[in-house]
Design a protein around this motif. Sequence first.
Motif, PDB file in Angstrom:
ATOM      1  N   SER A 101      39.396   5.566   5.221  1.00 51.70           N
ATOM      2  CA  SER A 101      38.260   6.489   5.231  1.00 51.70           C
ATOM      3  C   SER A 101      36.972   5.856   4.709  1.00 51.70           C
ATOM      4  O   SER A 101      36.007   6.558   4.440  1.00 51.70           O
ATOM      5  N   SER A 140      28.732   2.451   3.639  1.00 46.29           N
ATOM      6  CA  SER A 140      28.165   2.594   2.289  1.00 46.29           C
ATOM      7  C   SER A 140      29.260   2.603   1.228  1.00 46.29           C
ATOM      8  O   SER A 140      29.089   2.032   0.142  1.00 46.29           O
ATOM      9  N   ARG A 141      30.383   3.225   1.523  1.00 45.61           N
ATOM     10  CA  ARG A 141      31.491   3.226   0.564  1.00 45.61           C
ATOM     11  C   ARG A 141      32.072   1.822   0.415  1.00 45.61           C
ATOM     12  O   ARG A 141      32.418   1.389  -0.688  1.00 45.61           O
ATOM     13  N   THR A 184      33.491   4.288   4.763  1.00 44.32           N
ATOM     14  CA  THR A 184      32.301   4.108   5.580  1.00 44.32           C
ATOM     15  C   THR A 184      31.587   2.835   5.129  1.00 44.32           C
ATOM     16  O   THR A 184      31.942   2.251   4.096  1.00 44.32           O
ATOM     17  N   ASP A 228      31.298  10.985  -0.454  1.00 46.48           N
ATOM     18  CA  ASP A 228      30.656   9.754  -0.944  1.00 46.48           C
ATOM     19  C   ASP A 228      30.548   9.757  -2.466  1.00 46.48           C
ATOM     20  O   ASP A 228      30.773   8.730  -3.124  1.00 46.48           O
TER      21      ASP A 228
END
Length: 346
Positions: free
Chosen positions: A275, A279-280, A277, A179
């Motif tokens: 890849s 939050s990303r 997520t 992250d």
Amino acid sequence: MSAGQANSTRTIAVVIPFFQRAPGILFRALQSVFAQDLPPKTMIKVYIIDDSSPVPAEAELSGLAPVPNVTVQVDRQPNSGPGGARNRGLSLAEGDGADFVAFLDSDDIWLPTHLRDALQALDLGHDFYCCDNSREGAFDLFSQDVPLLADKGRALVDRATLLDPKGPVLGFAAHALDDEFVTGYLSHTSTVVVRASRIRGLRFDPDLRSASEDRMFWLTAVLSGAPVAISWRCNVICGKGVNIFFAAHDWNAPATLERIGCQLLFAEKLLRMTSMTPSRSAFARDRARTKRREYSFLFLRTLLRGRRPPMASFWKLLQHDPLLPLRMPPLFLTVLCDRRPQARQF
């Protein structure tokens, strides 16, 4: 390090993209490479990629005293930017079977212990290493400018292994910093040393010529599962040669529009990575909104002043956002009507 590694010679490929207008800059960088305090049975092969530099790389080599464990190869190519030059160096290093790859910008210098420190951390099971650095006129320590790295990495110690209290040097398991590498810039290029097998086939994105090509490379390597080691020893001093990024902050300069265009393109590419997520993705969307607003304002401002804006990033952005031309006028007005000083700090 395994017993087999201890008994064999290992090679560090040093990749230097070179495009400078003043003599002596590359000479200083090479002096710092030649001065490295290396462990036994360690060789350095320097790949200087002359990116059609106004000052030829060969002219910078005269006067350098030979060092037994260092060889230098110069490869000249048509200008393709720092990422393209690094890609050529990576191909040469892979072809020669390098064990590690270290990156050095031609206007930066290493302290003598840089590569030794990197190998010590990598030999403890890590694939990606970076350290602290300084840049005169910008920051005394890069880590103090990055909240996540400030105070010797206090925010990270709970998920790290202490590799060396001097620095300190912290080690992180695979994916522990995924992250953080997606949402932040944690490593200046000249501080990075990587295990060659981890990045085999990986290349700098040529679409991101003016900004973020290094950041995309680092986060891709880390997301692939590279265990990371971070050192708070300031082993790299950044210089003041030709720098595409730091020279691109004048609103009237075409390079500034290209920088912001590449930063927007970086966010668009992040959003399409498998890849990502939630939050990303939220970070990438927010980044894209900010850079789209900045890009639209400067693009239309350039047109309204009777100048043709650079189009390299524009055509690439259209592939990701075909409606961008329709979004630009209202975004331009949003910035124009926003009188807050921070709204125009780009």
